[in-house]
Design a protein around this motif. Structure first.
Motif, PDB file in Angstrom:
ATOM      1  N   ILE A 125     -31.233   5.282  10.136  1.00  0.00           N
ATOM      2  CA  ILE A 125     -32.169   5.806  11.527  1.00  0.00           C
ATOM      3  C   ILE A 125     -32.963   4.637  11.441  1.00  0.00           C
ATOM      4  O   ILE A 125     -33.791   4.739  10.620  1.00  0.00           O
ATOM      5  N   SER A 126     -32.679   4.024  12.981  1.00  0.00           N
ATOM      6  CA  SER A 126     -34.348   3.518  13.494  1.00  0.00           C
ATOM      7  C   SER A 126     -33.729   3.464  14.653  1.00  0.00           C
ATOM      8  O   SER A 126     -33.058   3.923  15.708  1.00  0.00           O
ATOM      9  N   GLU A 127     -34.397   2.516  15.706  1.00  0.00           N
ATOM     10  CA  GLU A 127     -35.216   2.402  16.902  1.00  0.00           C
ATOM     11  C   GLU A 127     -33.620   1.740  17.198  1.00  0.00           C
ATOM     12  O   GLU A 127     -33.172   1.862  18.517  1.00  0.00           O
ATOM     13  N   HIS A 128     -32.685   0.962  16.584  1.00  0.00           N
ATOM     14  CA  HIS A 128     -31.680   0.319  17.294  1.00  0.00           C
ATOM     15  C   HIS A 128     -30.224   1.418  17.265  1.00  0.00           C
ATOM     16  O   HIS A 128     -29.950   1.511  18.325  1.00  0.00           O
ATOM     17  N   VAL A 139     -28.884  -4.228   5.672  1.00  0.00           N
ATOM     18  CA  VAL A 139     -29.843  -3.103   4.976  1.00  0.00           C
ATOM     19  C   VAL A 139     -28.275  -2.478   4.647  1.00  0.00           C
ATOM     20  O   VAL A 139     -28.023  -1.970   3.209  1.00  0.00           O
ATOM     21  N   ALA A 140     -27.502  -2.115   5.591  1.00  0.00           N
ATOM     22  CA  ALA A 140     -26.531  -1.446   5.495  1.00  0.00           C
ATOM     23  C   ALA A 140     -25.050  -2.392   4.349  1.00  0.00           C
ATOM     24  O   ALA A 140     -24.713  -1.851   3.344  1.00  0.00           O
ATOM     25  N   LYS A 141     -25.249  -3.440   4.272  1.00  0.00           N
ATOM     26  CA  LYS A 141     -24.678  -4.575   3.847  1.00  0.00           C
ATOM     27  C   LYS A 141     -24.894  -4.141   2.281  1.00  0.00           C
ATOM     28  O   LYS A 141     -23.901  -3.906   0.920  1.00  0.00           O
ATOM     29  N   GLN A 171     -24.389   3.009  21.707  1.00  0.00           N
ATOM     30  CA  GLN A 171     -23.375   4.041  22.374  1.00  0.00           C
ATOM     31  C   GLN A 171     -21.890   4.312  20.892  1.00  0.00           C
ATOM     32  O   GLN A 171     -22.302   5.543  21.295  1.00  0.00           O
ATOM     33  N   TRP A 172     -22.433   3.161  20.232  1.00  0.00           N
ATOM     34  CA  TRP A 172     -21.396   3.742  18.853  1.00  0.00           C
ATOM     35  C   TRP A 172     -21.722   4.732  17.991  1.00  0.00           C
ATOM     36  O   TRP A 172     -21.130   5.180  17.255  1.00  0.00           O
ATOM     37  N   PHE A 210     -24.236   2.814  11.356  1.00  0.00           N
ATOM     38  CA  PHE A 210     -25.725   2.231  11.461  1.00  0.00           C
ATOM     39  C   PHE A 210     -25.484   1.089  12.810  1.00  0.00           C
ATOM     40  O   PHE A 210     -24.258   1.535  13.835  1.00  0.00           O
ATOM     41  N   ALA A 211     -26.701   0.255  13.062  1.00  0.00           N
ATOM     42  CA  ALA A 211     -26.230   0.078  14.077  1.00  0.00           C
ATOM     43  C   ALA A 211     -26.690  -1.671  13.601  1.00  0.00           C
ATOM     44  O   ALA A 211     -26.892  -1.591  13.127  1.00  0.00           O
TER      45      ALA A 211
END
Length: 272
Positions: A66-69, A17-19, A74-75, A10-11
């Protein structure tokens, strides 16, 4: 065998959201790679090499937010390429896309099946992932041993006879019962006790190190003063295992003058 059931890619902007997903997956019993759970392990490592290994070799599935971020970082691009190398090598659905918006990601085809967080609640996403992991385990012959509460205590040289030395009460039907009266089943690495009347889960035994619990405080294995843990507390560490009990759990052997109390873990079954 892969080290993780799920690795979340994730970005940074999508961390909330990831958390939430990571915590819910952990409470389902899955072993999750989420960077905040791995800070000590990541300290000092070559992250470029280490993360490539995690997303290419050490996970059963990659959950890609998946998102705009995500498309710009790069990561995340590095993690995506590692995951895609794994998916290409195995020709299987290793990458599980979760859409946060309608952004296009290089290498993730529009025909790839995905879930959309705008359409599915977190609980449904977590449930679907758990089904995927269990199917993976079955297909690869991954079998976990049943570890009862009595086994956990015996490994710590506490002389209990069997699960009959442990007593609790179901919060749903208020039926008092010993753990040898409760129904027992195996859910991947977790041993689960449910009410003898089929109401709900009562106690879950999880291997330490298999699951990285969010915000797990250090607690004594048991307490005699009756003081209950805080509202965010989700279980007790006993040797190599965590015991999560939704109701007060008492144990007493013939050699003990009185019963010892493991107060209820208020967040033990948080996912419910």
């Amino acid at each position: 065998m892969p080290k993780y059931d799920v690795a979340i890619s994730f970005a940074g902007e999508d961390r909330p959201v990831a958390k939430q997903l990571a915590a819910s997956l952990v409470l389902t019993g899955l072993n999750v790679f989420y960077d905040e759970y791995e800070q000590a392990d990541l300290w000092g490592k070559d992250l470029y090499t280490h993360l490539s290994k995690v997303y290419k070799d050490e996970s059963k599935y990659c959950l890609m937010l998946i998102s705009e971020h995500y498309a710009k970082k790069q990561w995340t691009n590095h993690e995506r390429k590692a995951a895609q190398a794994r998916a290409f090598a195995e020709s299987s659905e290793y990458i599980l896309p979760l859409r946060l918006d309608d952004s296009e990601i290089e290498g993730v085809l529009g025909t790839t099946g995905y879930l959309d967080i705008r359409q599915f609640p977190v609980e449904k996403i977590v449930e679907s992932l758990a089904i995927k992991v269990r199917a993976y385990n079955k297909a690869h012959g991954i079998v976990f041993e049943t570890v009862r509460v009595q086994d956990v205590f015996r490994k710590e040289k506490i002389q209990v006879r069997d699960d009959g030395d442990f007593r609790t009460t179901c919060p749903a039907c208020h039926s008092e019962q010993t753990l040898d009266e409760a129904k027992i089943l195996q859910e991947d690495a977790e041993t689960v006790y449910t009410c003898k009347n089929g109401c709900q889960r009562l106690v879950v035994v999880s291997p330490r190190g298999k699951t990285k619990w969010p915000a797990m405080p250090d607690r004594p294995a048991w307490k005699e003063d009756g003081a209950g843990p805080g509202l965010g507390f989700v279980g007790y560490g006993v040797g190599d295992y965590f015991i999560r009990n939704v109701g007060d759990l008492l144990f007493k052997t013939d050699l003990m003058a009185r019963a010892v109390l493991l107060p209820a873990s208020p967040a033990a079954l948080m996912k419910k």
